[in-house]
Design an enzyme around this catalytic site. Structure first.
Site, PDB file in Angstrom:
ATOM      1  N   HIS A 189      69.047  32.080  31.650  1.00 21.97           N
ATOM      2  CA  HIS A 189      68.872  33.397  32.260  1.00 21.97           C
ATOM      3  C   HIS A 189      68.641  33.263  33.778  1.00 21.97           C
ATOM      4  O   HIS A 189      69.363  33.860  34.584  1.00 21.97           O
ATOM      5  CB  HIS A 189      67.686  34.102  31.591  1.00 21.97           C
ATOM      6  CG  HIS A 189      67.404  35.477  32.123  1.00 21.97           C
ATOM      7  ND1 HIS A 189      67.815  36.620  31.481  1.00 21.97           N
ATOM      8  CD2 HIS A 189      66.760  35.889  33.250  1.00 21.97           C
ATOM      9  CE1 HIS A 189      67.440  37.674  32.186  1.00 21.97           C
ATOM     10  NE2 HIS A 189      66.792  37.265  33.269  1.00 21.97           N
ATOM     11  N   GLU A 190      67.667  32.443  34.130  1.00 20.73           N
ATOM     12  CA  GLU A 190      67.335  32.314  35.559  1.00 20.73           C
ATOM     13  C   GLU A 190      68.481  31.683  36.347  1.00 20.73           C
ATOM     14  O   GLU A 190      68.699  32.010  37.512  1.00 20.73           O
ATOM     15  CB  GLU A 190      66.039  31.512  35.753  1.00 20.73           C
ATOM     16  CG  GLU A 190      64.786  32.137  35.135  1.00 20.73           C
ATOM     17  CD  GLU A 190      64.558  33.607  35.517  1.00 20.73           C
ATOM     18  OE1 GLU A 190      64.940  34.000  36.628  1.00 20.73           O
ATOM     19  OE2 GLU A 190      63.997  34.348  34.678  1.00 20.73           O
ATOM     20  N   HIS A 193      70.790  34.339  37.533  1.00 21.60           N
ATOM     21  CA  HIS A 193      70.314  34.929  38.792  1.00 21.60           C
ATOM     22  C   HIS A 193      70.615  33.969  39.943  1.00 21.60           C
ATOM     23  O   HIS A 193      71.065  34.377  41.012  1.00 21.60           O
ATOM     24  CB  HIS A 193      68.793  35.135  38.739  1.00 21.60           C
ATOM     25  CG  HIS A 193      68.357  36.297  37.884  1.00 21.60           C
ATOM     26  ND1 HIS A 193      68.795  37.580  38.097  1.00 21.60           N
ATOM     27  CD2 HIS A 193      67.496  36.376  36.826  1.00 21.60           C
ATOM     28  CE1 HIS A 193      68.225  38.395  37.204  1.00 21.60           C
ATOM     29  NE2 HIS A 193      67.436  37.689  36.415  1.00 21.60           N
ATOM     30  N   GLU A 219      70.495  41.547  37.090  1.00 24.69           N
ATOM     31  CA  GLU A 219      70.200  41.304  35.674  1.00 24.69           C
ATOM     32  C   GLU A 219      71.499  41.114  34.881  1.00 24.69           C
ATOM     33  O   GLU A 219      71.520  40.380  33.896  1.00 24.69           O
ATOM     34  CB  GLU A 219      69.395  42.501  35.163  1.00 24.69           C
ATOM     35  CG  GLU A 219      68.358  42.231  34.110  1.00 24.69           C
ATOM     36  CD  GLU A 219      67.419  41.057  34.359  1.00 24.69           C
ATOM     37  OE1 GLU A 219      67.094  40.740  35.516  1.00 24.69           O
ATOM     38  OE2 GLU A 219      67.029  40.429  33.371  1.00 24.69           O
TER      39      GLU A 219
HETATM   40 ZN    ZN Z   1      66.227  38.489  34.880  1.00 27.35          ZN
END
Ligand code: ZN
Length: 426
Positions: A189-190, A193, A219
């Site tokens: 997830h990170e 980003h 997101e």
């Molecule tokens: Zn996030």
């Protein structure tokens, strides 16, 4: 002036205009209210007693209403707060999308409950050496395309991604021996980003354009890699043997399909951050409805626990055990983060739209996942999203890529396909 210079000027001016809208006394007052708010929220949460936070939250809501007035809005003061994180988004646009999503989600949850196939996630909790988990997760995000020459990983209790410019992007993660998902999907997830932060056009470096265009779009990048790519069965055809090799004693008795099912189990939780891909959105819709009511004075702060519990019952089918596991679970309101929650669901909706578009342009893209190839996927995101930074608004990106505005249909179709695969073997 070239188009890039113009974009920098436009964004810098926007930032300056926004900053000059608030009188100095208001900024001081808001800071004071928020710092008390956060302290009271912590106490209230520890005691699981909303009444200890009520007074502070009333002040916070009042500050946010005045903030909306200073920023200005056309139809709904909540739009002003929403626009702080998602430029151009309005309640008028969002409400019907969330309403349709809520109805579809509750229907799909029924479909899950009616299935005779009941996969479990027991294997996830079998106990996995934390050092090896980090090694595995690191090797995965390297493969996805996170550039370690311009970034690094650290440990923390609350994972996040922070950027000190395009050449220094730092990811953090946490790791638990008894939950294989936390470190792996947290880092994936990170890294989503992080890859966005690493992907802006280099000529925008150190300008106000070298930043994500909205929280929703940011997101969409993390959730794209987390849900569309690395929770797919094709991804695990490739990755599971590698994981198995790392933990043979734990994983030798199961196959990649069983593992795929285990990481996609749908089980409603009272805690937002522990929720599955389907029911997570219900948590967001509930918060959005309450926030919008608070700002428009149709909901009173004192009534939050009751409204929270009855909505949870209606949407998820149970009442939270107490306030700590209900209306006090999130930190956001305590520092004035009203208007922020919708961006999590917007990210899911955008991610599904991007993925359908990518599949239509590169039909064999999922076959690439099953071979551990992700370069074309990252290139597609770079070309269509990353390079622009803030020079394109979220709605413009959406129109340019998909030829239509934000909608919930792609996400619903995506999650229904997954439910069919996990719960109906089809
Ligand atoms: Zn996030």
């Amino acid at each position: 002036m070239c188009i890039r210079d113009r974009n920098v000027v436009v964004q810098t001016k926007k930032d300056r205009d926004k900053a000059s809208k608030f009188p100095e006394e208001f900024i001081h007052e808001a800071a004071k209210v928020m710092s008390h708010g956060n302290e009271d929220w912590k106490k209230a949460r520890r005691a699981s007693d909303f009444s200890l936070f009520q007074n502070s939250l009333e002040k916070i809501v009042d500050i946010k209403r005045r903030e909306a007035d200073y920023i200005g809005f056309k139809d709904n003061p909540y739009d002003a707060l929403l626009n702080e994180v998602e430029e151009g988004m309005t309640v008028t646009q969002l409400k019907p999308i969330f309403e349709r999503l809520r109805i579809a989600t509750i229907k799909l949850l029924e479909k899950v409950k009616n299935s005779t196939i009941k996969p479990t996630d027991n294997i996830i909790h079998a106990g996995f050496d934390t050092k090896k988990q980090i090694e595995f997760s690191e090797s995965i995000i390297k493969k996805l395309g996170f550039d370690f020459n311009f970034g690094r990983i650290d440990l923390t209790t609350h994972p996040f991604c922070t950027s000190f410019g395009m050449t220094d992007v730092r990811l953090t993660t946490r790791v638990y021996e008894n939950d294989l998902r936390s470190c792996l999907f947290g880092l994936i997830h990170e890294s989503g980003h992080g890859m966005y932060e690493q992907g802006f056009d280099k000529r925008y470096a150190r300008t106000s354009v070298a930043s994500g265009t909205s929280m929703g779009i940011h997101e969409s990048q993390s959730l794209f890699w987390e849900n569309m790519v690395s929770r797919s069965s094709e991804f695990w055809e490739w990755a599971f043997p590698i994981l198995q090799n790392k933990f043979p004693e734990k994983l030798n008795d199961i196959n990649s399909n069983e593992f795929y099912k285990a990481i996609n189990v749908i089980a409603p939780s009272d805690i937002r951050v522990e929720s599955d891909e389907l029911t997570y959105n219900l948590h967001i819709i509930l918060r959005f409805e309450i926030e919008e009511g608070l700002i428009n004075n149709t909901i009173q702060v004192k009534d939050i626990p009751e409204i929270w519990n009855s909505k949870t019952k209606e949407y998820l089918g149970f009442v939270p055990e107490n306030d700590a596991k209900g209306c006090l679970q999130d930190i956001h309101w305590s520092f004035g983060g009203i208007g922020y929650f919708p961006s999590y669901t917007l990210g899911k909706l955008y991610a599904a739209m991007w993925f359908d578009k990518l599949k239509s342009e590169i039909p064999n893209i999922k076959d690439q996942f099953s071979k551990g190839e992700f370069t074309e996927t990252l290139d597609w995101l770079r070309k269509n999203i990353h390079q622009y930074g803030r020079s394109k608004s979220p709605s413009q990106l959406c129109i340019d890529i998909c030829g239509k505005p934000l909608n919930e249909e792609n996400f619903i179709a995506h999650i229904e396909r997954k439910i069919d695969k996990v719960y109906y073997n089809s």
